[in-house]
Design a protein around this motif. Structure first.
Motif, PDB file in Angstrom:
ATOM      1  N   LEU A 148      75.197 -65.976  78.610  1.00 22.56           N
ATOM      2  CA  LEU A 148      74.252 -66.294  77.430  1.00 22.56           C
ATOM      3  C   LEU A 148      73.967 -64.861  76.728  1.00 22.56           C
ATOM      4  N   GLY A 149      74.419 -65.185  75.355  1.00 28.40           N
ATOM      5  CA  GLY A 149      74.517 -64.213  74.585  1.00 28.40           C
ATOM      6  C   GLY A 149      75.345 -63.039  74.933  1.00 28.40           C
ATOM      7  N   ARG A 150      75.088 -61.783  75.425  1.00 30.77           N
ATOM      8  CA  ARG A 150      75.872 -60.768  75.996  1.00 30.77           C
ATOM      9  C   ARG A 150      75.640 -60.616  77.593  1.00 30.77           C
ATOM     10  N   ILE A 151      75.060 -61.564  77.990  1.00 29.45           N
ATOM     11  CA  ILE A 151      74.987 -61.613  79.467  1.00 29.45           C
ATOM     12  C   ILE A 151      75.961 -62.390  80.350  1.00 29.45           C
ATOM     13  N   ARG A 152      76.488 -61.514  81.188  1.00 27.65           N
ATOM     14  CA  ARG A 152      77.620 -62.256  81.875  1.00 27.65           C
ATOM     15  C   ARG A 152      77.205 -62.174  83.395  1.00 27.65           C
ATOM     16  N   MET A 153      77.033 -63.187  83.963  1.00 24.95           N
ATOM     17  CA  MET A 153      76.703 -63.126  85.308  1.00 24.95           C
ATOM     18  C   MET A 153      77.776 -64.352  86.134  1.00 24.95           C
ATOM     19  N   THR A 154      78.210 -63.521  87.323  1.00 22.18           N
ATOM     20  CA  THR A 154      79.167 -64.217  88.220  1.00 22.18           C
ATOM     21  C   THR A 154      78.569 -65.073  89.440  1.00 22.18           C
ATOM     22  N   ALA A 155      78.679 -66.090  89.773  1.00 20.74           N
ATOM     23  CA  ALA A 155      78.497 -66.806  90.887  1.00 20.74           C
ATOM     24  C   ALA A 155      79.512 -66.467  91.984  1.00 20.74           C
ATOM     25  N   HIS A 156      79.085 -66.030  93.328  1.00 22.15           N
ATOM     26  CA  HIS A 156      79.971 -65.784  94.394  1.00 22.15           C
ATOM     27  C   HIS A 156      79.157 -66.655  95.562  1.00 22.15           C
ATOM     28  N   THR A 166      74.500 -68.322  97.532  1.00 18.00           N
ATOM     29  CA  THR A 166      75.161 -67.930  96.276  1.00 18.00           C
ATOM     30  C   THR A 166      74.600 -66.424  95.936  1.00 18.00           C
ATOM     31  N   SER A 167      75.276 -65.446  95.889  1.00 22.55           N
ATOM     32  CA  SER A 167      75.288 -64.199  95.506  1.00 22.55           C
ATOM     33  C   SER A 167      75.495 -64.195  93.773  1.00 22.55           C
ATOM     34  N   TRP A 168      75.054 -63.083  93.371  1.00 26.38           N
ATOM     35  CA  TRP A 168      75.206 -62.884  91.844  1.00 26.38           C
ATOM     36  C   TRP A 168      75.833 -61.725  91.564  1.00 26.38           C
ATOM     37  N   THR A 169      76.535 -61.407  90.744  1.00 23.48           N
ATOM     38  CA  THR A 169      77.034 -60.063  90.084  1.00 23.48           C
ATOM     39  C   THR A 169      76.505 -60.011  88.568  1.00 23.48           C
ATOM     40  N   LEU A 170      76.115 -58.989  88.135  1.00 21.70           N
ATOM     41  CA  LEU A 170      75.919 -58.636  86.552  1.00 21.70           C
ATOM     42  C   LEU A 170      76.107 -57.249  86.058  1.00 21.70           C
ATOM     43  N   GLN A 171      76.928 -56.974  85.137  1.00 21.41           N
ATOM     44  CA  GLN A 171      76.947 -55.794  84.607  1.00 21.41           C
ATOM     45  C   GLN A 171      75.890 -55.196  83.833  1.00 21.41           C
ATOM     46  N   VAL A 172      75.121 -54.112  84.331  1.00 22.42           N
ATOM     47  CA  VAL A 172      73.930 -53.652  83.559  1.00 22.42           C
ATOM     48  C   VAL A 172      74.141 -52.277  83.304  1.00 22.42           C
TER      49      VAL A 172
END
Length: 276
Positions: A148-156, A166-172
């Motif tokens: 979403l826009g610059r957001i990149r979240m990955t589902a694990h 489901t765990s999630w990762t996010l670059q912040v």
């Protein structure tokens, strides 16, 4: 939807402690805490819209919406709802949050089935911990990326606590560097049978694979479904301009996983084989 006051009367003492309101705050960059005292919920913000992770109890929904507004954001700008686990204390508010925001709900296939049943038929709790059913708009798979826009979240997908946990990762950005935030979905087995479980025969295999996966992910910013997992209250109290961000906690993440896995293995070891 019943009012928050009616819902409050139905909470147990433990649930009331979990659901006590806390002021929302910025964890780092575009990542905010909008949950309650122990039921974590997170808001990730971009000019294109927002992503909301988890919905707490049914009684949590008005608190989460109010926290979003306190931060100066419009809940109707939430484009996606995502869920860590389809249990009543993390998914109970999703139906109301979806109604209020009109966001699309994403979930893993096993948890989507439970969400749409409102928690009924749970492999561990049966029909005892139900919540308002909520329609899932899209299924997410292991490794899928939500953009979403610059957001990149990955589902694990890290099953065990639920079949589709489901765990999630996010670059912040934290302290002027890009860091990997890990949101751990659930690493416990409260009242579960771990040996010879006819409702979930492969549960220990799933737990062991999930712990291996969590350890394979770079957990720099340690977060999770319960604030108590990562010491939210204590870390928040240590936040101050010019000081290192206390949510940077690789050591705490590793220690949490070690302790959680040891408890699961000990619980499994204590159980007697099912009668034949």
């Amino acid at each position: 939807m019943l009012s928050a006051l009616v819902f409050a009367a139905t909470l147990s003492a433990e649930e009331a402690r979990w659901n006590a309101p806390v002021a929302p705050f910025r964890i780092a960059d575009n990542l905010y805490y909008v949950g309650t005292a122990d039921l974590a919920a997170y808001l990730v913000v971009d000019p294109e819209g927002m992503i909301l992770l988890d919905g707490g109890l049914p009684q949590s929904a008005p608190l989460i919406l109010d926290s979003i507004r306190q931060l100066g954001f419009d809940p109707k700008r939430v484009r996606f709802l995502i869920n860590s686990q389809a249990h009543y204390d993390h998914a109970g508010g999703l139906a109301e949050l979806k109604r209020a925001t009109r966001a699309r709900l994403l979930a893993s296939a096993p948890d989507a089935e439970l969400l749409e049943r409102g928690g009924s038929g749970d492999f561990a709790f049966g029909d005892t911990l139900t919540y308002p059913p909520v329609k899932v708009d899209s299924l997410t798979k292991d490794g899928a990326r939500l953009t979403l826009g610059r957001i990149r979240m990955t589902a694990h997908v890290t099953p065990g606590h639920t079949r589709g946990c489901t765990s999630w990762t996010l670059q912040v950005r934290v302290d002027e560097r890009m860091r990997n935030a890990l949101f751990i979905c659930g690493a416990s087995a409260p009242g579960y049978r771990l040996r010879d479980n006819p409702a979930y025969p492969w549960i220990m295999d799933d737990f062991r694979r999930s712990f291996a996966k969590w350890r394979s992910l770079d957990c720099e910013v340690f977060l999770g479904a319960h604030a108590s997992y990562f010491g939210m209250t204590e870390k928040r109290a240590r936040m101050a301009p010019g000081r290192p961000n206390p949510f940077l906690d690789k050591e705490g993440c590793a220690a949490f996983l070690d302790k959680s896995e040891a408890r699961i293995e000990a619980q499994h070891a204590r159980e007697s084989p099912a009668p034949r």
